[in-house]
Design a protein around this motif. Structure first.
Motif, PDB file in Angstrom:
ATOM      1  N   ASP A   1       0.817  -1.211   0.000  1.00  0.00           N
ATOM      2  CA  ASP A   1       0.000   0.000   0.000  1.00  0.00           C
ATOM      3  C   ASP A   1       0.854   1.265   0.000  1.00  0.00           C
ATOM      4  O   ASP A   1       1.393   1.636   1.035  1.00  0.00           O
ATOM      5  CB  ASP A   1      -0.902  -0.038   1.232  1.00  0.00           C
ATOM      6  N   PRO A   2       0.972   1.947  -1.139  1.00  0.00           N
ATOM      7  CA  PRO A   2       1.757   3.177  -1.195  1.00  0.00           C
ATOM      8  C   PRO A   2       0.981   4.435  -0.812  1.00  0.00           C
ATOM      9  O   PRO A   2       1.536   5.522  -0.817  1.00  0.00           O
ATOM     10  CB  PRO A   2       2.160   3.241  -2.668  1.00  0.00           C
ATOM     11  N   LEU A   3      -0.305   4.306  -0.476  1.00  0.00           N
ATOM     12  CA  LEU A   3      -1.156   5.485  -0.297  1.00  0.00           C
ATOM     13  C   LEU A   3      -0.659   6.452   0.769  1.00  0.00           C
ATOM     14  O   LEU A   3      -0.747   7.667   0.596  1.00  0.00           O
ATOM     15  CB  LEU A   3      -2.588   5.065   0.021  1.00  0.00           C
TER      16      LEU A   3
ATOM     17  N   VAL B   1       4.112   0.631   3.947  1.00  0.00           N
ATOM     18  CA  VAL B   1       3.868   2.039   4.244  1.00  0.00           C
ATOM     19  C   VAL B   1       5.185   2.773   4.502  1.00  0.00           C
ATOM     20  O   VAL B   1       5.382   3.886   4.006  1.00  0.00           O
ATOM     21  CB  VAL B   1       2.887   2.185   5.434  1.00  0.00           C
ATOM     22  N   VAL B   2       6.085   2.160   5.233  1.00  0.00           N
ATOM     23  CA  VAL B   2       7.381   2.797   5.481  1.00  0.00           C
ATOM     24  C   VAL B   2       8.117   3.018   4.156  1.00  0.00           C
ATOM     25  O   VAL B   2       8.629   4.113   3.894  1.00  0.00           O
ATOM     26  CB  VAL B   2       8.234   1.983   6.476  1.00  0.00           C
ATOM     27  N   PHE B   3       8.152   1.991   3.308  1.00  0.00           N
ATOM     28  CA  PHE B   3       8.793   2.166   1.999  1.00  0.00           C
ATOM     29  C   PHE B   3       8.086   3.240   1.180  1.00  0.00           C
ATOM     30  O   PHE B   3       8.731   4.051   0.517  1.00  0.00           O
ATOM     31  CB  PHE B   3       8.844   0.847   1.224  1.00  0.00           C
ATOM     32  N   GLY B   4       6.762   3.258   1.218  1.00  0.00           N
ATOM     33  CA  GLY B   4       6.013   4.271   0.480  1.00  0.00           C
ATOM     34  C   GLY B   4       6.350   5.677   0.942  1.00  0.00           C
ATOM     35  O   GLY B   4       6.524   6.590   0.129  1.00  0.00           O
ATOM     36  N   ILE B   5       6.454   5.849   2.243  1.00  0.00           N
ATOM     37  CA  ILE B   5       6.794   7.171   2.782  1.00  0.00           C
ATOM     38  C   ILE B   5       8.208   7.569   2.379  1.00  0.00           C
ATOM     39  O   ILE B   5       8.443   8.685   1.927  1.00  0.00           O
ATOM     40  CB  ILE B   5       6.619   7.186   4.316  1.00  0.00           C
TER      41      ILE B   5
END
Length: 176
Positions: free
Chosen positions: A25-27, A139-143
């Motif tokens: 989830d990249p949101l 989520v950490v990677f997305g951020i």
């Protein structure tokens, strides 16, 4: 929303369609900078629309869609008020993203599973653990990967880190 968030909306949902790994989830990488830097309604709109449109194309609209989209939108709205006066840092965004995921997964996982599927809360929460771990990692990677392109302070922090690594490398090379 401006063009860069529309592009982010399309890229995020395309990425989610590819299902790189379960619950990737990249949101949050888009939602946090929007919540911090844009008008109060834009991050919730991004979150709600992302969840809603994704379900239109993948599973159809149902109670689950309304709950997940509304939950993400409310979390994004909360982030607007929480982040508004704070300085953007990776520490702030990652800790906020982790908190948001834990709240989102609690509501849309164990609470909704107990309600919709009549599972016991304990069984639902135990089953949620691996799902939430994957969600937290993504989520950490997305951020880290996405948010700097949407927040100038984070991009500056990235530039400083890169400069520091370059200088360390130069110093090590000179010592050898």
């Amino acid at each position: 929303m401006n063009f860069k968030y529309l592009t982010g909306f399309l890229v995020a949902n395309l990425y989610r369609l590819l299902r790189v790994f379960p619950n990737s989830d990249p949101l949050m990488g888009f939602i946090l900078p929007a919540a911090k830097n844009l008008k109060w309604w834009k991050a919730p709109l991004f979150a709600f629309a992302s969840m809603f449109v994704f379900d239109i194309f993948t599973s159809g609209i149902g109670l689950w869609t309304w709950v997940t989209a509304s939950t993400y939108a409310l979390i994004a709205l909360g982030f607007h008020f929480y982040l508004k006066e704070k300085k953007s840092t990776f520490k702030l965004f990652i800790s906020s993203g982790v908190f948001g995921v834990l709240i989102f997964d609690l509501i849309t996982g164990p609470i909704m599973s107990s309600f919709l599927f009549k599972q016991t809360f304990l069984i639902a929460i135990l089953g949620q653990i691996p799902f939430t771990v994957m969600h937290l990692i993504s989520v950490v990677f997305g951020i880290v990967i996405i948010s700097p392109f949407y927040d100038a302070s984070l991009m500056k922090e990235v530039s400083q880190m890169v400069s520091s690594v370059k200088n360390t490398y130069k110093n090590l090379r000179l010592q050898l």
